[in-house]
Write an enzyme that holds these catalytic residues in place. Structure first.
Site, mmCIF file in Angstrom:
data_model
loop_
_atom_site.group_PDB
_atom_site.id
_atom_site.type_symbol
_atom_site.label_atom_id
_atom_site.label_comp_id
_atom_site.label_asym_id
_atom_site.label_seq_id
_atom_site.Cartn_x
_atom_site.Cartn_y
_atom_site.Cartn_z
ATOM 1 N N ASP A 12 0.829 -1.201 0.000
ATOM 2 C CA ASP A 12 0.000 0.000 0.000
ATOM 3 C C ASP A 12 0.868 1.257 0.000
ATOM 4 O O ASP A 12 1.718 1.438 0.876
ATOM 5 C CB ASP A 12 -0.902 0.035 1.240
ATOM 6 C CG ASP A 12 -2.102 -0.881 1.109
ATOM 7 O OD1 ASP A 12 -2.344 -1.391 0.005
ATOM 8 O OD2 ASP A 12 -2.795 -1.080 2.127
ATOM 9 N N GLY A 38 -3.986 -5.123 0.868
ATOM 10 C CA GLY A 38 -4.658 -6.150 0.080
ATOM 11 C C GLY A 38 -5.823 -6.675 0.897
ATOM 12 O O GLY A 38 -5.694 -6.917 2.109
ATOM 13 N N ASN A 42 -5.650 -8.101 4.714
ATOM 14 C CA ASN A 42 -6.397 -7.409 5.771
ATOM 15 C C ASN A 42 -7.403 -8.332 6.450
ATOM 16 O O ASN A 42 -7.518 -8.356 7.688
ATOM 17 C CB ASN A 42 -7.138 -6.202 5.186
ATOM 18 C CG ASN A 42 -6.204 -5.115 4.705
ATOM 19 O OD1 ASN A 42 -5.046 -5.046 5.124
ATOM 20 N ND2 ASN A 42 -6.699 -4.271 3.825
ATOM 21 N N THR A 211 -23.360 -4.370 4.225
ATOM 22 C CA THR A 211 -22.847 -3.268 5.032
ATOM 23 C C THR A 211 -23.350 -1.952 4.459
ATOM 24 O O THR A 211 -23.366 -1.748 3.245
ATOM 25 C CB THR A 211 -21.315 -3.281 5.088
ATOM 26 O OG1 THR A 211 -20.773 -3.200 3.763
ATOM 27 C CG2 THR A 211 -20.817 -4.558 5.751
ATOM 28 N N ASP A 237 -9.686 7.241 8.786
ATOM 29 C CA ASP A 237 -9.331 6.536 7.549
ATOM 30 C C ASP A 237 -10.186 5.270 7.470
ATOM 31 O O ASP A 237 -10.104 4.410 8.339
ATOM 32 C CB ASP A 237 -7.838 6.187 7.563
ATOM 33 C CG ASP A 237 -7.350 5.503 6.293
ATOM 34 O OD1 ASP A 237 -8.184 5.189 5.422
ATOM 35 O OD2 ASP A 237 -6.141 5.275 6.177
ATOM 36 N N THR A 239 -10.027 2.861 5.242
ATOM 37 C CA THR A 239 -9.434 1.896 4.310
ATOM 38 C C THR A 239 -9.758 0.444 4.626
ATOM 39 O O THR A 239 -10.155 -0.314 3.760
ATOM 40 C CB THR A 239 -7.910 2.084 4.231
ATOM 41 O OG1 THR A 239 -7.624 3.422 3.824
ATOM 42 C CG2 THR A 239 -7.297 1.116 3.239
ATOM 43 N N ALA A 240 -9.565 -0.014 5.850
ATOM 44 C CA ALA A 240 -9.735 -1.440 6.177
ATOM 45 C C ALA A 240 -10.986 -1.718 7.004
ATOM 46 O O ALA A 240 -11.100 -2.800 7.589
ATOM 47 C CB ALA A 240 -8.504 -1.957 6.907
ATOM 48 N N ALA A 241 -11.916 -0.788 7.030
ATOM 49 C CA ALA A 241 -13.102 -0.973 7.864
ATOM 50 C C ALA A 241 -13.904 -2.198 7.438
ATOM 51 O O ALA A 241 -14.307 -3.022 8.265
ATOM 52 C CB ALA A 241 -13.976 0.271 7.811
ATOM 53 N N GLY A 242 -14.154 -2.325 6.135
ATOM 54 C CA GLY A 242 -14.922 -3.469 5.655
ATOM 55 C C GLY A 242 -14.216 -4.789 5.880
ATOM 56 O O GLY A 242 -14.863 -5.800 6.194
ATOM 57 N N ASP A 243 -12.904 -4.800 5.743
ATOM 58 C CA ASP A 243 -12.139 -6.027 5.968
ATOM 59 C C ASP A 243 -12.153 -6.421 7.442
ATOM 60 O O ASP A 243 -12.244 -7.606 7.783
ATOM 61 C CB ASP A 243 -10.694 -5.842 5.495
ATOM 62 C CG ASP A 243 -10.618 -5.555 4.003
ATOM 63 O OD1 ASP A 243 -11.483 -6.044 3.260
ATOM 64 O OD2 ASP A 243 -9.689 -4.835 3.583
#
Length: 300
Positions: A12, A38, A42, A211, A237, A239-243
């Site tokens: 990243d 990725g 994540n 979601t 940020d 970025t990785a909330a969904g993961d």
């Protein structure tokens, strides 16, 4: 039981900007950082930090060995990882002052999966194990087919969405975790309940988790439906909330939690992730989530 994450590894490159670039605009970055990312990485780290026995399979170039070390640092088994003779996948991530992100992906080693790789990798799994997939590697439909042949639970996060997904064997997916944009791409519907209805008409045995950002999340199966509110936070940020949500949700389900309990825990984990910058670095540990969840429960 173990969960095999068959997914992507990205280097990243993160740029902090006052706003997203417009066509023809040149804009200096306020901050730059390089990190591990990725969706596959994540979600594997989120699963592991939540307490799941997690394995990882995918492709990696020589330039990305630190990503393998990042997985192993969270006790993810990397024995199924394949070294490729192309560069590691990477992402250019722009984050604006509101904490929103825009991401450009380069597939690299993530796109080197072969049918032989799939068979060899899934041979390491046993009936009752689970495989978690996204859409940042190639041959995902083939992995779904082969995983179901072996009696594995198939979990799919169809992100990023692509037109060919309409032809994927979605009826073989046990758990589908997606956002509203991906739901529209798959069904042509925008209302959350209409998205769930369309998916369940096509795949009656599926568990659907949609979601909804600040509106929380929706769970639906053939006989039940429930909503989970989002925890209010100040986003830094996303970025990785969904993961993070996906990892904590599936660890909860696989450890025996009811959907309502697993959704609440996953929502808490995702909320904590958006309070921090970065991708995998923002994913909270299990003890942190349980502490915040207890506080959230007392306040509600």
């Amino acid at each position: 039981m173990k969960t095999l994450v068959y997914g992507s590894l990205n280097i990243d490159h993160v740029y902090r900007l006052p706003h997203f670039l417009r066509p023809g605009e040149t804009l200096p970055s306020e901050k730059y950082s390089r990190g591990s990312g990725g969706k596959g990485l994540n979600q594997a780290i989120a699963l592991a930090r939540a307490g799941m026995d997690t394995w990882f399979a995918g492709g990696l170039g020589q330039d990305g060995l630190f990503l393998k070390e990042a997985l192993e640092g969270d006790n993810v088994n990397t024995s199924l990882l394949k070294m490729a003779d192309v560069p590691t996948g990477h992402a250019i991530i722009c984050v604006n002052d509101e904490g929103e992100n825009a991401i450009l992906l380069y597939g690299g080693a993530n796109q080197t999966v072969t049918e032989e790789d799939i068979l060899r990798t899934l041979d390491a799994c046993a009936p009752g194990d689970a495989v978690l997939l996204q859409n940042e590697i190639n041959l995902v439909p083939e992995i779904i087919l082969r995983a179901k042949e072996r009696g594995l639970t198939v979990v799919l996060n169809p992100s990023p969405a692509s037109p060919d997904m309409a032809n994927w064997p979605l009826h073989m997916v046990d758990w589908l975790i997606l956002n509203e944009v991906e739901g529209f791409d798959l069904t042509g519907q925008r209302d959350p309940d209409a998205i769930a209805d369309a998916l369940l008409i096509r795949c009656p045995a599926m568990h659907v988790v949609l979601t909804l950002g600040p509106e929380g999340s929706l769970y639906a199966d053939a006989t039940s439906r429930l909503r989970q509110q989002a925890m209010p936070v100040d986003a830094v940020d996303t970025t990785a909330a969904g993961d993070t949500f996906t990892g904590y949700l599936m660890q909860g389900i696989f450890s025996g939690m009811k959907p309502a309990e697993a959704l609440r825990r996953a929502s808490c984990g995702a909320a904590m992730a958006v309070e921090r910058p970065g991708a995998s670095a923002s994913i909270p540990a299990r003890a942190e989530v349980e502490k915040r969840l207890a506080q959230w429960t007392e306040g509600n």
